[in-house]
Every structure is written in structure tokens, then in C-alpha cells.
Design a protein around this motif. Sequence first.
Motif, PDB file in Angstrom:
ATOM      1  N   GLN A  61       0.860  -1.172   0.000  1.00 49.39           N
ATOM      2  CA  GLN A  61       0.000   0.000   0.000  1.00 49.39           C
ATOM      3  C   GLN A  61       0.897   1.223   0.000  1.00 49.39           C
ATOM      4  O   GLN A  61       1.813   1.319   0.818  1.00 49.39           O
ATOM      5  N   GLU A  62       0.633   2.158  -0.906  1.00 46.46           N
ATOM      6  CA  GLU A  62       1.452   3.353  -0.987  1.00 46.46           C
ATOM      7  C   GLU A  62       1.154   4.261   0.209  1.00 46.46           C
ATOM      8  O   GLU A  62       0.011   4.408   0.625  1.00 46.46           O
ATOM      9  N   ALA A  63       2.203   4.847   0.795  1.00 45.59           N
ATOM     10  CA  ALA A  63       2.048   5.756   1.934  1.00 45.59           C
ATOM     11  C   ALA A  63       3.012   6.916   1.775  1.00 45.59           C
ATOM     12  O   ALA A  63       4.154   6.728   1.370  1.00 45.59           O
ATOM     13  N   ARG A  64       2.545   8.115   2.078  1.00 45.73           N
ATOM     14  CA  ARG A  64       3.421   9.293   2.058  1.00 45.73           C
ATOM     15  C   ARG A  64       4.108   9.406   3.414  1.00 45.73           C
ATOM     16  O   ARG A  64       3.464   9.332   4.450  1.00 45.73           O
ATOM     17  N   ILE A  65       5.419   9.583   3.377  1.00 49.20           N
ATOM     18  CA  ILE A  65       6.206   9.712   4.600  1.00 49.20           C
ATOM     19  C   ILE A  65       6.641  11.167   4.712  1.00 49.20           C
ATOM     20  O   ILE A  65       7.436  11.633   3.900  1.00 49.20           O
ATOM     21  N   PRO A  66       6.148  11.925   5.714  1.00 48.46           N
ATOM     22  CA  PRO A  66       6.540  13.327   5.854  1.00 48.46           C
ATOM     23  C   PRO A  66       7.994  13.442   6.309  1.00 48.46           C
ATOM     24  O   PRO A  66       8.425  12.740   7.221  1.00 48.46           O
ATOM     25  N   ALA A  67       8.743  14.305   5.645  1.00 46.94           N
ATOM     26  CA  ALA A  67      10.154  14.478   5.980  1.00 46.94           C
ATOM     27  C   ALA A  67      10.313  15.118   7.348  1.00 46.94           C
ATOM     28  O   ALA A  67       9.589  16.050   7.692  1.00 46.94           O
ATOM     29  N   GLY A  68      11.243  14.605   8.138  1.00 47.60           N
ATOM     30  CA  GLY A  68      11.559  15.194   9.430  1.00 47.60           C
ATOM     31  C   GLY A  68      10.568  14.909  10.540  1.00 47.60           C
ATOM     32  O   GLY A  68      10.685  15.442  11.632  1.00 47.60           O
ATOM     33  N   GLN A  69       9.571  14.052  10.286  1.00 49.29           N
ATOM     34  CA  GLN A  69       8.583  13.735  11.313  1.00 49.29           C
ATOM     35  C   GLN A  69       8.551  12.227  11.542  1.00 49.29           C
ATOM     36  O   GLN A  69       8.643  11.449  10.586  1.00 49.29           O
ATOM     37  N   PRO A  70       8.387  11.795  12.803  1.00 50.38           N
ATOM     38  CA  PRO A  70       8.273  10.356  13.049  1.00 50.38           C
ATOM     39  C   PRO A  70       6.925   9.840  12.538  1.00 50.38           C
ATOM     40  O   PRO A  70       5.968  10.595  12.432  1.00 50.38           O
ATOM     41  N   PHE A  71       6.859   8.566  12.222  1.00 52.08           N
ATOM     42  CA  PHE A  71       5.616   7.959  11.755  1.00 52.08           C
ATOM     43  C   PHE A  71       5.569   6.516  12.222  1.00 52.08           C
ATOM     44  O   PHE A  71       6.577   5.960  12.652  1.00 52.08           O
ATOM     45  N   VAL A  72       4.413   5.915  12.151  1.00 46.38           N
ATOM     46  CA  VAL A  72       4.222   4.548  12.630  1.00 46.38           C
ATOM     47  C   VAL A  72       3.563   3.719  11.540  1.00 46.38           C
ATOM     48  O   VAL A  72       2.596   4.152  10.924  1.00 46.38           O
TER      49      VAL A  72
ATOM     50  N   LYS B  10       1.539   0.156  11.026  1.00 41.60           N
ATOM     51  CA  LYS B  10       0.832  -0.846  11.814  1.00 41.60           C
ATOM     52  C   LYS B  10       0.758  -2.149  11.040  1.00 41.60           C
ATOM     53  O   LYS B  10       0.415  -2.159   9.871  1.00 41.60           O
ATOM     54  N   PHE B  11       1.102  -3.239  11.730  1.00 47.75           N
ATOM     55  CA  PHE B  11       1.017  -4.577  11.136  1.00 47.75           C
ATOM     56  C   PHE B  11      -0.084  -5.309  11.886  1.00 47.75           C
ATOM     57  O   PHE B  11       0.019  -5.541  13.074  1.00 47.75           O
ATOM     58  N   GLU B  12      -1.144  -5.678  11.205  1.00 50.14           N
ATOM     59  CA  GLU B  12      -2.316  -6.243  11.862  1.00 50.14           C
ATOM     60  C   GLU B  12      -2.283  -7.769  11.958  1.00 50.14           C
ATOM     61  O   GLU B  12      -2.834  -8.341  12.859  1.00 50.14           O
ATOM     62  N   ILE B  13      -1.642  -8.419  10.993  1.00 52.21           N
ATOM     63  CA  ILE B  13      -1.727  -9.878  10.935  1.00 52.21           C
ATOM     64  C   ILE B  13      -0.413 -10.544  11.337  1.00 52.21           C
ATOM     65  O   ILE B  13      -0.396 -11.488  12.113  1.00 52.21           O
ATOM     66  N   TYR B  14       0.691 -10.034  10.826  1.00 51.84           N
ATOM     67  CA  TYR B  14       1.987 -10.669  11.046  1.00 51.84           C
ATOM     68  C   TYR B  14       2.813  -9.879  12.052  1.00 51.84           C
ATOM     69  O   TYR B  14       2.516  -8.742  12.355  1.00 51.84           O
ATOM     70  N   ASN B  15       3.883 -10.471  12.543  1.00 51.28           N
ATOM     71  CA  ASN B  15       4.809  -9.783  13.444  1.00 51.28           C
ATOM     72  C   ASN B  15       5.861  -9.014  12.666  1.00 51.28           C
ATOM     73  O   ASN B  15       6.844  -8.558  13.215  1.00 51.28           O
ATOM     74  N   HIS B  16       5.662  -8.901  11.366  1.00 50.94           N
ATOM     75  CA  HIS B  16       6.596  -8.149  10.524  1.00 50.94           C
ATOM     76  C   HIS B  16       5.814  -7.498   9.383  1.00 50.94           C
ATOM     77  O   HIS B  16       4.687  -7.870   9.096  1.00 50.94           O
ATOM     78  N   GLY B  17       6.418  -6.509   8.787  1.00 45.40           N
ATOM     79  CA  GLY B  17       5.839  -5.842   7.627  1.00 45.40           C
ATOM     80  C   GLY B  17       6.945  -5.558   6.623  1.00 45.40           C
ATOM     81  O   GLY B  17       8.122  -5.644   6.949  1.00 45.40           O
TER      82      GLY B  17
ATOM     83  N   ARG C 184      13.852  -1.588  -3.600  1.00 46.04           N
ATOM     84  CA  ARG C 184      14.511  -2.396  -2.583  1.00 46.04           C
ATOM     85  C   ARG C 184      13.483  -2.630  -1.480  1.00 46.04           C
ATOM     86  O   ARG C 184      12.807  -1.702  -1.066  1.00 46.04           O
ATOM     87  N   THR C 185      13.374  -3.865  -1.001  1.00 43.19           N
ATOM     88  CA  THR C 185      12.377  -4.220   0.000  1.00 43.19           C
ATOM     89  C   THR C 185      13.072  -4.516   1.323  1.00 43.19           C
ATOM     90  O   THR C 185      14.056  -5.243   1.365  1.00 43.19           O
ATOM     91  N   PHE C 186      12.543  -3.928   2.398  1.00 43.04           N
ATOM     92  CA  PHE C 186      13.087  -4.114   3.742  1.00 43.04           C
ATOM     93  C   PHE C 186      12.036  -4.780   4.615  1.00 43.04           C
ATOM     94  O   PHE C 186      10.852  -4.482   4.507  1.00 43.04           O
ATOM     95  N   LYS C 187      12.465  -5.684   5.499  1.00 46.16           N
ATOM     96  CA  LYS C 187      11.565  -6.342   6.440  1.00 46.16           C
ATOM     97  C   LYS C 187      11.621  -5.596   7.769  1.00 46.16           C
ATOM     98  O   LYS C 187      12.696  -5.453   8.352  1.00 46.16           O
ATOM     99  N   LEU C 188      10.469  -5.114   8.247  1.00 51.56           N
ATOM    100  CA  LEU C 188      10.378  -4.397   9.519  1.00 51.56           C
ATOM    101  C   LEU C 188       9.705  -5.297  10.544  1.00 51.56           C
ATOM    102  O   LEU C 188       8.740  -5.987  10.231  1.00 51.56           O
ATOM    103  N   LEU C 189      10.217  -5.306  11.760  1.00 54.36           N
ATOM    104  CA  LEU C 189       9.691  -6.168  12.815  1.00 54.36           C
ATOM    105  C   LEU C 189       8.933  -5.358  13.855  1.00 54.36           C
ATOM    106  O   LEU C 189       9.275  -4.202  14.124  1.00 54.36           O
ATOM    107  N   HIS C 190       7.904  -5.963  14.455  1.00 57.44           N
ATOM    108  CA  HIS C 190       7.146  -5.332  15.531  1.00 57.44           C
ATOM    109  C   HIS C 190       8.063  -4.963  16.695  1.00 57.44           C
ATOM    110  O   HIS C 190       8.996  -5.697  17.010  1.00 57.44           O
TER     111      HIS C 190
END
Length: 65
Positions: A6-17, A19-26, A37-43
Amino acid sequence: DGRSFQEARIPAGQPFVFKFEIYNHGWLRLKYYNGYRTFKLLHGHDYMILYNRRKGVWTVTEVPE
């Protein structure tokens, strides 16, 4: 599943979160040279996402506690 994104806009200089609803990773997919390039993020982990304007590449690094 690492194949649907899913495409998401990431604002520069601001933290963001993400959410992974099903798996312990995204999956985070960022444009990299000619493709992506694809990165695996962990809860429960914090990440730093950096963009190098000179080289046009992204770097994802886990923030140490």
C-alpha cells in the motif's frame, strides 16, 4: 505476504508509525536505482529511514535502544 504493498506518504523530518495487523513483521519497499529495494520491519523495533540525494538511494537502519 511481501508481494502486495500500500502506498504511503512519509513526511520528511517527522516520526511515523506503520501498523502490522496480521503478522509480526511488515515490508517496506522504497525506490532504489532502477527498481525497488524491499526491507523487512519487525514489531517493537524502531527504524531510521535515510535518503541520500547524491546517490538517490534509501537506507533503513534499526535504532539501537
